[in-house]
Design an enzyme around this catalytic site. Structure first.
Site, PDB file in Angstrom:
ATOM      1  N   HIS A 263       0.819  -1.241  -0.077  1.00  0.00           N
ATOM      2  CA  HIS A 263       0.088   0.075  -0.175  1.00  0.00           C
ATOM      3  C   HIS A 263       0.936   1.264   0.070  1.00  0.00           C
ATOM      4  O   HIS A 263       1.464   1.473  -1.039  1.00  0.00           O
ATOM      5  CB  HIS A 263      -0.941  -0.040   1.095  1.00  0.00           C
ATOM      6  N   HIS A 302      -2.997  -2.530  -9.950  1.00  0.00           N
ATOM      7  CA  HIS A 302      -3.823  -1.976  -8.790  1.00  0.00           C
ATOM      8  C   HIS A 302      -5.276  -2.757  -8.948  1.00  0.00           C
ATOM      9  O   HIS A 302      -5.708  -3.170  -9.901  1.00  0.00           O
ATOM     10  CB  HIS A 302      -4.274  -0.304  -9.573  1.00  0.00           C
ATOM     11  N   ASP A 358       1.910   5.309  -7.334  1.00  0.00           N
ATOM     12  CA  ASP A 358       3.564   5.141  -6.674  1.00  0.00           C
ATOM     13  C   ASP A 358       4.697   4.805  -7.567  1.00  0.00           C
ATOM     14  O   ASP A 358       5.628   5.040  -7.196  1.00  0.00           O
ATOM     15  CB  ASP A 358       3.480   4.001  -5.936  1.00  0.00           C
TER      16      ASP A 358
END
Ligand code: ACO
Length: 422
Positions: A263, A302, A358
């Site tokens: 995460h 994702h 990210d």
């Protein structure tokens, strides 16, 4: 015309009509018609745990909106503090409302001296700043005893302001301690991000003036990270909130969920991966090894985005602006090559694996001078607004306590054998 599905119960031959609402089946309807039949859904891949008016996400189309406003528009035209207000209040503030909001956040940035002296300074010298943050946020509940009055509107409002305001102070304090630098007090003449950068980097100068491009880039990153509906940490916030714990304890649980590499720790993992790849030429071999099952391409894939994460597009643009000030992050070329190869490769395209938020955020943070350990902390600061918006919504909805079922697959009843006879 109301939508429904018809199910035949092969045990009895009965046909059951189950209504569909908002594209799904309400468990309350299901339980009435088929008592004792459970959904088995580890990871909640097909379970909506709540209704929410905060964030809309369409993972197939790559759409993300906060309270109806597209993320692209907010990133371009808004600020993190305005977005925090929007998430919590449902509407953008008027000029007067925003002034009052900014004033309150600014004047709640100080932390009690005992949080720093007795608590933060008690950590081991090389403590991870995220571990310090998780603990420090939980510790705040012991400083604000009124936080337990979660159904008192004024108390709730106060804790929300305190949490949003104090997160940067705690985050910077954790960093300064972990590198042996003295604590820097908040500067109320600075805006939210400039103040955070001052607390991070100030040395002996009377006032630290952050580069405005870098402060704005950080503000954009904060907007992009402010909420993302039912992700792991927000779910933790809601689960703990459903027991009516105080908001500091709920936020500490959410921070802990964010700490994991799947995460909030993923951007740190991206930098480690790019560093390990080492050079442009090694990229094809690395991609091949991922396809053979040796690890994952960090920053790719994702649970809900099955196309390009819209936040990743904005971040890629922001990265260019940051690098024009800091100089290019040498890992950028490796990242671009990795993306290029992966986006043409059947392994990734067939699984619909695209760069997520990210993939590039870590490159920006690193270029701005943040150590890797601070990356999840940088995520927690803005996500606090989203967590609190969900916490507030949950209480307003008078939500039930979260308590899923389990399918027991252990042993049948058996006799206890005394230890000497085993
Ligand atoms: N690299 C290589 N293969 C991958 C990747 C990846 N990054 N992500 C998923 N896959 C493959 C899996 O091996 C699996 O393949 P299979 O069907 O042949 O077994 C398939 O894609 C589906 O993967 P799941 O793990 O079932 O997908 P899930 O939705 O559970 O996981 C997750 C999503 C955790 C984000 C995953 O894609 C991942 O680990 N990505 C890397 C870590 C990362 O970037 N996390 C940040 C997420 S964004 C955020 O939290 C802010």
């Amino acid at each position: 015309m109301p939508e429904s599905i018809t199910i035949t119960d092969n045990r009895t031959g009965n046909q059951l009509e189950i209504p569909i609402a908002h594209g799904g089946v309400a468990a309350s309807e299901w339980q009435k018609l088929l008592p004792g039949i459970w959904f088995y859904d580890p990871g909640f891949t097909a379970t909506a745990a709540c209704e929410s008016t905060i964030t809309y996400l369409d993972g197939d189309a790559g759409i993300l909106r906060y309270r109806g406003y597209p993320i692209e528009v907010l990133a371009e035209r808004s600020t993190y503090l305005e977005v925090a207000y929007l998430l919590l209040h449902g509407e953008l503030p008027t000029a007067a409302e925003f002034d009052a909001w900014r004033h309150e956040i600014t004047y709640h940035t100080y932390i009690h001296e005992n949080v720093r002296k007795r608590f933060l300074e008690g950590f081991h010298y090389d403590a991870h700043p995220m571990g310090m943050l998780v603990s420090a946020v939980a510790a705040l509940s012991t400083f604000y005893l009124d936080a337990k009055d979660i159904f008192d509107a004024e108390s709730r409002r106060r804790q929300i302001i305190r949490l949003i305001a104090k997160m940067p102070t705690l985050a910077a304090a954790a960093h300064r301690f972990s590198v042996g630098m003295p604590f820097v007090y908040p500067d109320n003449s600075l805006d939210f991000c400039a103040n955070f950068l001052s607390m991070m980097w100030k040395v002996a100068e009377p006032r630290f003036d952050a580069n405005p491009t870098l402060a704005r880039a950080l503000d954009i990153l904060f907007i992009l990270h402010a909420d993302h509906e039912q992700n792991c940490s927000t779910t933790a916030m809601r689960v703990v909130g459903s027991s009516h714990a105080d908001p500091y304890s709920c936020c500490a649980a959410a921070c802990a969920a964010l700490y994991g590499p799947r995460h909030g720790g993923a951007n740190e993992a991206v930098i480690r991966m790019l560093t390990e790849i080492g050079s442009f030429e090694n990229v094809p071999a690395f991609v091949e090894s991922v396809k053979q099952g040796h690890g994952r391409l960090q920053g790719f894939g994702h649970r809900v985005y099955k196309s390009y994460d819209p936040r990743a597009k904005i971040i890629k643009r922001t990265a260019e602006e940051v690098f024009s000030i800091t100089g290019k992050n040498p890992l950028l070329d490796i990242a671009l090559k990795l993306e290029e190869i992966a986006l043409q490769d059947e392994y990734f395209t067939s699984r619909r694996l695209y760069p997520n938020v990210d993939f590039y955020s870590g490159l920006i943070y690193q270029a701005m001078g943040f150590p890797l350990e601070m990356f999840p902390v940088l995520f927690a600061i803005p996500r606090t607004a989203g967590w609190l918006a969900h916490w507030q919504e949950l209480l307003d909805q008078d939500a039930k306590i979260s308590r899923p079922r389990q399918l027991y697959i252990g042993t049948e009843p058996r006799d206890y054998v005394p230890i000497g006879q085993r």
